[in-house]
Write an enzyme that holds these catalytic residues in place. Structure first.
Site, PDB file in Angstrom:
ATOM      1  N   SER A 111      -3.819   0.941   0.907  1.00  0.00           N
ATOM      2  CA  SER A 111      -2.495   0.809   0.287  1.00  0.00           C
ATOM      3  C   SER A 111      -2.643   0.278  -1.130  1.00  0.00           C
ATOM      4  CB  SER A 111      -1.629  -0.157   1.109  1.00  0.00           C
ATOM      5  OG  SER A 111      -0.456  -0.482   0.389  1.00  0.00           O
ATOM      6  N   HIS A 112      -1.602   0.435  -1.934  1.00  0.00           N
ATOM      7  CA  HIS A 112      -1.594  -0.187  -3.260  1.00  0.00           C
ATOM      8  C   HIS A 112      -1.480  -1.707  -3.134  1.00  0.00           C
ATOM      9  CE1 HIS A 112      -1.197   3.798  -4.840  1.00  0.00           C
ATOM     10  NE2 HIS A 112      -1.029   3.376  -6.071  1.00  0.00           N
TER      11      HIS A 112
END
Lengths: 202, 129, 91
Positions: free
Chosen positions: B11-12
């Site tokens: 994920s970011h």
């Protein structure tokens, strides 16, 4: 100032990214996630930090090493995109490019790698809208490649304003992405200018 | 532990990545090895090829690794990470075209029952339909 | 030897067959080699109990009757196990 060409190219590209980081971020805030400037700066700062080592390498190795540094340090999609560009150029490069054809074949390998990495092509409001016209312009104007490349970069960049993004974060905006310059196209144009300036002086 | 396909969450955001991994452990259990990473090399929002490579290596098995990603850059960086690993490992790594949370649960459930990598991937991607 | 066994159970979980129990049910169903199908209510459609995607989309509510049908060597065990899981309020 560095004496050899690799060193001067490195210095000029790092400087232009650093100077325009805020502008790239502003462009990206309009249509992306607002980190293009800071990501590119982080990547090119890593190149600057490795300048001494990069200058010792021949061109193919220097490009591949620089590409790897961008991949590992940028932290956004532009890392693999610019990283793949440089690594592919490095693989296709000869030690000392002596004619425009050498540059064209090197750049073509890089552009193809960006297309493959981004699963994209011209017209999608990306860095390819600068890189592809620049490649074509150099090929068609072997007598004045730098002037042709600069002009193609500027026109390619400006053309992204009217385009609707179909790749990356900007694509979520659909029609609302129209009217803004693409930040990746802008960073590519900046790099083209910086490189041309150095090559013309050398 | 029986050899099941492993899961990697990219994920970011490090918090999102950790949270998804927590959900998988709670809902599916610990028969599936799961690694996660999020954040750029400075620790801000973004993804990081080196961290993705490390996460893959942490849970790698020849049975396969299925990667679940959130947004564009996470996918591009995951593809890059896969290519930078040795080819014999890369051949056993897939990136699922599925929503992160739902895909992670679907893929992990399938993996926990011993399914092969292609089945895990298609189950994760099934949720799209 | 292949046989078909059916059974039914009322869903007691106040949230119905939501995501977490759907995962448990699917995992349990997959541990049997028989084909196992479930449906919610008499008029529902049979869906594959081994497909998490299908089970999640079933959206069986609290109070609904869940029908279980299994065909195969361990059909009896499969039906009993799934019904037990639902009875335990999905654990």
């Amino acid at each position: 100032m560095s004496s050899n060409l690799n060193g001067r190219l490195l210095e000029a590209t790092c400087q232009t990214i650093s100077e325009h980081a805020d502008e790239l971020t502003r462009l990206d805030q309009a249509i992306g996630d607002g980190d293009h400037g800071i990501n590119m700066k982080r990547g090119f700062d890593a190149l600057a930090a490795a300048a001494e080592e990069l200058q010792q390498l021949d061109l193919p190795s220097a490009l591949q090493k620089a590409g790897m540094l961008l991949v590992m340090n940028v932290g956004g999609a532009s890392g693999p995109l610019y990283g793949s560009l440089l690594m592919a150029m490095g693989k296709a490069a000869v030690d000392t490019p002596s004619c425009v054809d050498d540059v064209v074949s090197m750049l073509r390998a890089g552009v193809d790698a960006v297309k493959a990495r981004g699963k994209s092509d011209v017209g999608a409001k990306t860095m390819l809208d600068v890189l592809v016209p620049v490649l074509e312009a150099i090929e068609k104007n072997p007598a004045s490649p730098c002037a042709a490349a600069r002009q193609a970069a500027d026109m390619g960049l400006e053309a992204t304003r009217a385009m609707q993004a179909t790749k990356g974060r900007a694509s979520f905006l659909g029609e609302r992405s129209i009217g803004h310059l693409d930040p990746g196209a802008r960073s590519s144009a900046l790099l083209v200018h910086a490189i041309c300036n150095v090559l013309e002086d050398s | 532990m029986t050899d099941n396909v492993s899961i990697v969450i990219v994920s970011h955001s490090p918090k999102v990545a950790e949270g998804v991994a927590d959900m998988v452990r709670q809902m599916v259990g610990d028969e599936v090895r799961i690694a996660f990473c999020g954040g750029n090399p400075d620790g801000g929002l973004g993804t990081n090829v080196g961290a993705i490579m490390a996460a893959i290596e942490e849970v790698y098995t020849p049975k396969g690794v299925a990667i679940l990603v959130d947004l564009g850059g996470a996918e591009t960086n995951s593809e890059m990470a896969r290519e930078m690993l040795p080819a014999e490992m890369a051949a056993n790594i897939v990136i699922c075209n599925a929503p992160l949370v739902e895909g992670a649960i679907m893929a992990s459930t399938e993996a926990s029952c011993g399914a092969d990598l292609e089945t895990v991937r298609s189950t994760a991607e099934e949720f799209q339909a | 030897m292949s046989e078909t066994v059916t059974g039914q159970v009322v869903i007691n979980d106040p949230d119905g067959l939501h995501a977490r129990p759907a995962v448990k049910l699917t995992k349990l169903a997959k541990s049997f080699c028989s084909d196992i199908a479930i449906k919610a209510g008499d008029d529902g459609e049979w869906i594959n109990a081994k497909s998490l995607s299908a089970v999640m989309k079933l959206k069986a509510r609290h109070g609904a009757i869940l029908h279980v049908r299994a065909t195969g060597e361990d059909a009896r065990g499969g039906v009993d196990a799934l019904i037990d899981l639902i009875k335990q309020n999905m654990g």
